[in-house]
Design a protein around this motif. Sequence first.
Motif, PDB file in Angstrom:
ATOM      1  N   ALA A   1      -6.488   4.028   3.868  1.00  0.00           N
ATOM      2  CA  ALA A   1      -5.818   3.325   4.963  1.00  0.00           C
ATOM      3  C   ALA A   1      -4.688   2.447   4.460  1.00  0.00           C
ATOM      4  O   ALA A   1      -4.553   2.179   3.263  1.00  0.00           O
ATOM      5  CB  ALA A   1      -6.846   2.463   5.714  1.00  0.00           C
TER       6      ALA A   1
ATOM      7  N   SER B   1       0.833  -1.196   0.000  1.00  0.00           N
ATOM      8  CA  SER B   1       0.000   0.000   0.000  1.00  0.00           C
ATOM      9  C   SER B   1       0.867   1.245   0.000  1.00  0.00           C
ATOM     10  O   SER B   1       1.946   1.261   0.570  1.00  0.00           O
ATOM     11  CB  SER B   1      -0.902  -0.012   1.233  1.00  0.00           C
ATOM     12  OG  SER B   1      -1.466   1.259   1.449  1.00  0.00           O
TER      13      SER B   1
ATOM     14  N   VAL C   1      -2.859  -1.405   4.736  1.00  0.00           N
ATOM     15  CA  VAL C   1      -3.250  -2.794   4.968  1.00  0.00           C
ATOM     16  C   VAL C   1      -2.173  -3.472   5.810  1.00  0.00           C
ATOM     17  O   VAL C   1      -0.976  -3.331   5.539  1.00  0.00           O
ATOM     18  CB  VAL C   1      -3.439  -3.555   3.643  1.00  0.00           C
ATOM     19  CG1 VAL C   1      -3.741  -5.032   3.902  1.00  0.00           C
ATOM     20  CG2 VAL C   1      -4.565  -2.933   2.828  1.00  0.00           C
TER      21      VAL C   1
ATOM     22  N   ALA D   1      -9.579  -0.498   2.530  1.00  0.00           N
ATOM     23  CA  ALA D   1      -8.447   0.408   2.776  1.00  0.00           C
ATOM     24  C   ALA D   1      -8.415   1.520   1.735  1.00  0.00           C
ATOM     25  O   ALA D   1      -8.130   2.681   2.055  1.00  0.00           O
ATOM     26  CB  ALA D   1      -7.140  -0.373   2.779  1.00  0.00           C
TER      27      ALA D   1
END
Length: 324
Positions: free
Chosen positions: A231, A196, A233, A226
């Motif tokens: 967000a 991510s 992960v 996410a």
Amino acid sequence: MSKKVLVLAEVRDGELRNVSFEAIAAGKIIAEGGEVVAAVFGSEVSNVAEALVHYGADRVIKVEHSDLKEYTTDAYQQALLQVVDTEQPEGLVLGHTAAGKDLAPRIAMKLNAGLISDAIAVEVDGDNVVFTRPIYSGKAFEKKTIEEGLVFATIRPNNIEPLAKDESRSGDVSSLSVDIKDLRTTIKEIVRKSTSGVDLSEAKIIVAGGRGVKSKEGFEPLEELAGVLGAAVGASRGACDAEYCDYSLQIGQTGKVVTPDLYFAIGLSGAIQHLAGMSNSKCIVAINKDPEAPIFEVADYGIVGDLFEVLPILTEELKKVVAS
């Protein structure tokens, strides 16, 4: 009693890490009205120096050297010791990051100084600066103070609120030349795993999965959630051991320690090793089909159900909230 405090800022991919601003805020508390000096290392760091002033540094020292382009123990140790020798600070603050955890003990040893590591809060009590740090895998907390000599600490990311950015703040930005020699390690190339775009250790929101996701494909709904929330992960060691995801996502006693504002524990039983890495999250939401799962004991909100049924519904509702 006012002090001069030196803060080492961290740069990753040409950008300052948030822990740099948190370290400045901690430095302000330690300084008690004194001067906070931020040092930033790299091969080219002029573009980030002003930001440190905007977040509260009174002065910024740029240390530019080809051997400081990426973190190595030898190069950073030599550079930081030369900055300390030049500035003679009464306080020193680093982030409790991979680099900080490696560098700080070595600097403390060279300076014959005490070190308080992994502090989550800083306050002044009379003549002493008091640090709070977790112990016993986060089950308890202790307060520590250094009564004499250099006040040296590393701070856990995402725990100390940075000062509000103020572009009207002014401060001197200067350069310091350092001599770096006899390096035992040099970085030739960095190959990063594809993860991510959000830094897991500094993420405000984390969506973490455990063995309950059942497969690599089982992480796809987590990645979708996410993406909706902006967000990062994460994963339990069990999920990593089962090869559902890469170990770079591991959270826990043998992985990363995180303290986000919001933590989704999805398909996670809540083993003590995992709790050690995330139990200090400000808000924990657990989704598990086992009502007796230990994760519910630390969760602020719990949903008992099949994650593959619950998660799509939750994601769709959150999409509406984000869109509005």
